[in-house]
Design an enzyme around this catalytic site. Structure first.
Site, PDB file in Angstrom:
ATOM      1  N   ASP A 209       1.022 -23.634  -0.915  1.00 44.75           N
ATOM      2  CA  ASP A 209       1.074 -22.424   0.075  1.00 44.75           C
ATOM      3  C   ASP A 209      -0.250 -21.711  -0.285  1.00 44.75           C
ATOM      4  OD1 ASP A 209       3.101 -20.826   1.767  1.00 44.75           O
ATOM      5  OD2 ASP A 209       2.023 -19.616   0.682  1.00 44.75           O
ATOM      6  N   ASN A 217      -5.313 -12.525   6.930  1.00 41.86           N
ATOM      7  CA  ASN A 217      -5.276 -12.357   8.402  1.00 41.86           C
ATOM      8  C   ASN A 217      -5.378 -11.014   8.860  1.00 41.86           C
ATOM      9  OD1 ASN A 217      -5.258 -14.949   9.492  1.00 41.86           O
ATOM     10  ND2 ASN A 217      -2.944 -15.046   9.155  1.00 41.86           N
ATOM     11  N   HIS A 222      -7.375 -13.582  12.706  1.00 39.68           N
ATOM     12  CA  HIS A 222      -6.652 -14.853  13.073  1.00 39.68           C
ATOM     13  C   HIS A 222      -7.564 -16.020  12.968  1.00 39.68           C
ATOM     14  CE1 HIS A 222      -2.580 -13.195  12.908  1.00 39.68           C
ATOM     15  NE2 HIS A 222      -2.714 -12.388  13.997  1.00 39.68           N
ATOM     16  N   ASP A 226      -7.336 -19.099  10.705  1.00 40.05           N
ATOM     17  CA  ASP A 226      -7.498 -20.580  11.115  1.00 40.05           C
ATOM     18  C   ASP A 226      -8.459 -21.256  10.462  1.00 40.05           C
ATOM     19  OD1 ASP A 226      -5.223 -19.712  12.965  1.00 40.05           O
ATOM     20  OD2 ASP A 226      -6.536 -19.775  14.735  1.00 40.05           O
ATOM     21  N   GLU A 252       1.261 -21.408   6.474  1.00 40.94           N
ATOM     22  CA  GLU A 252       0.352 -21.603   5.452  1.00 40.94           C
ATOM     23  C   GLU A 252       0.690 -22.736   4.634  1.00 40.94           C
ATOM     24  OE1 GLU A 252       2.039 -17.790   4.370  1.00 40.94           O
ATOM     25  OE2 GLU A 252       1.784 -18.637   6.223  1.00 40.94           O
TER      26      GLU A 252
END
Length: 336
Positions: A209, A217, A222, A226, A252
């Site tokens: 994780d 973010n 974003h 990504d 994530e």
């Protein structure tokens, strides 16, 4: 407990707006669609996944919502629809050719029978020539139709091979996360069916994780988020073997299934991934500034005799959260 939502469209509109604001979701069409379908109660599996995701404190970001849309709301693949249509067309053409070929063979048989009857009557030369001419024409018709059928069969073989390749590609797309290239949850379930038939004595599982991903973010947007997901996914995929599986489980969180790896080797692999990811230097192309290091927390578990898959995953997940609580950027081994 699952919340009760109104199915009235106007009421749902307000609930979607409230839901998006509460989870800091930008109200773009894709986000609105997934939120609306969740709140409407029309897709129980979608709602269950969202409720579980948010209950664990994860963010409903754009990449995760896109993944939900692909897995739960995208209709049947157009490639599969077109593939089925092409299969029907090939079969129809073949049936037509076979029927034509059978008809010509029946005509030839009938001509032969007639010819035998005429010959038995000791016909005159002119009549004999007519019999031979009829037989020749019937034979040519049968030969032409047989050649046509042969060509149709050869073309059908070519078409079938192309369709098989197209359908395999469509199936692969259906079980792959488009952002990371990892398996999605549907892909994981597909491969778990195969793994159930293997010796699980050495199967291990790693749950990764990304630390502080929500904050990343919020700070950088974003698009860069990504990019982080892609970079981490590439490091994980590069660290595993051909028989191992890399899955984007949600948001994530990423999973590695190691069918032939014991606990000690799985821990080494997880440590290697954490070290490689931390060394990555990410640059904001717009500002040219270096971003903070990306770190991971990981939980590792080895399957126990007769242990259900969900229990193994839960143990690894709890170990990952223990790594989070102990300061992040570390690997924890699951309790037995």
């Amino acid at each position: 407990m699952k919340p009760s939502y109104s199915t009235d469209a106007f009421t749902l509109f307000g609930q979607v707006e409230t839901f998006c604001r509460a989870h800091k979701i930008q109200p773009i069409p894709l986000h609105y669609m997934v939120s609306y379908e969740h709140l409407s109660g029309n897709h129980p599996q979608l709602s269950e996944e969202i409720n579980q995701h948010t209950s664990l404190g994860h963010q409903l970001n754009h990449s995760y919502i896109t993944q939900l849309h692909q897995e739960h709301l995208v209709p049947e693949s157009q490639e599969l629809v077109e593939g089925a249509h092409q299969v029907r067309e090939v079969i129809d053409n073949l049936l037509t050719s076979v029927r034509d070929s059978n008809a010509s063979v029946e005509d030839l048989t009938h001509s032969l029978d007639q010819g035998m009857d005429e010959l038995a009557k000791k016909p005159a030369l002119a009549k004999l020539e007519q019999v031979v001419s009829n037989l020749l024409q019937a034979s040519l018709n049968a030969k032409q139709d047989q050649q046509k059928l042969r060509q149709q069969l050869q073309q059908a073989e070519t078409n079938a091979a192309e369709l098989q390749q197209q359908l395999q590609q469509s199936q692969q797309q259906a079980i792959t996360d488009p952002l990371t290239g990892m398996l999605n949850r549907a892909g994981m379930n597909h491969h778990l069916e195969r793994l159930r038939h293997l010796d699980h004595s050495q199967l291990s599982l790693v749950v990764f994780d990304i630390d502080h991903f929500k904050q990343f973010n919020d700070d950088h947007g974003h698009l860069l988020g990504d990019k982080v997901l892609q970079v981490v996914a590439n490091q994980i995929k590069g660290a595993i073997g051909e028989q191992d599986l890399a899955i984007r489980f949600g948001g994530e969180e990423m999973i590695v299934i190691l069918p032939e790896t014991g606990l000690a080797r799985a821990v080494i692999l997880a440590d290697q991934v954490l070290n490689q990811v931390e060394k990555i230097n990410l640059i904001n192309k717009r500002t040219k500034q270096s971003l903070r290091s990306v770190t991971l927390s990981a939980g590792v578990a080895q399957i126990q005799p007769q242990e259900p898959w969900d229990d193994l995953l839960e143990r690894a997940d709890q170990a990952m959260y223990r790594a989070k609580n102990n300061g992040r950027n570390q690997v924890q081994i699951a309790s037995a």
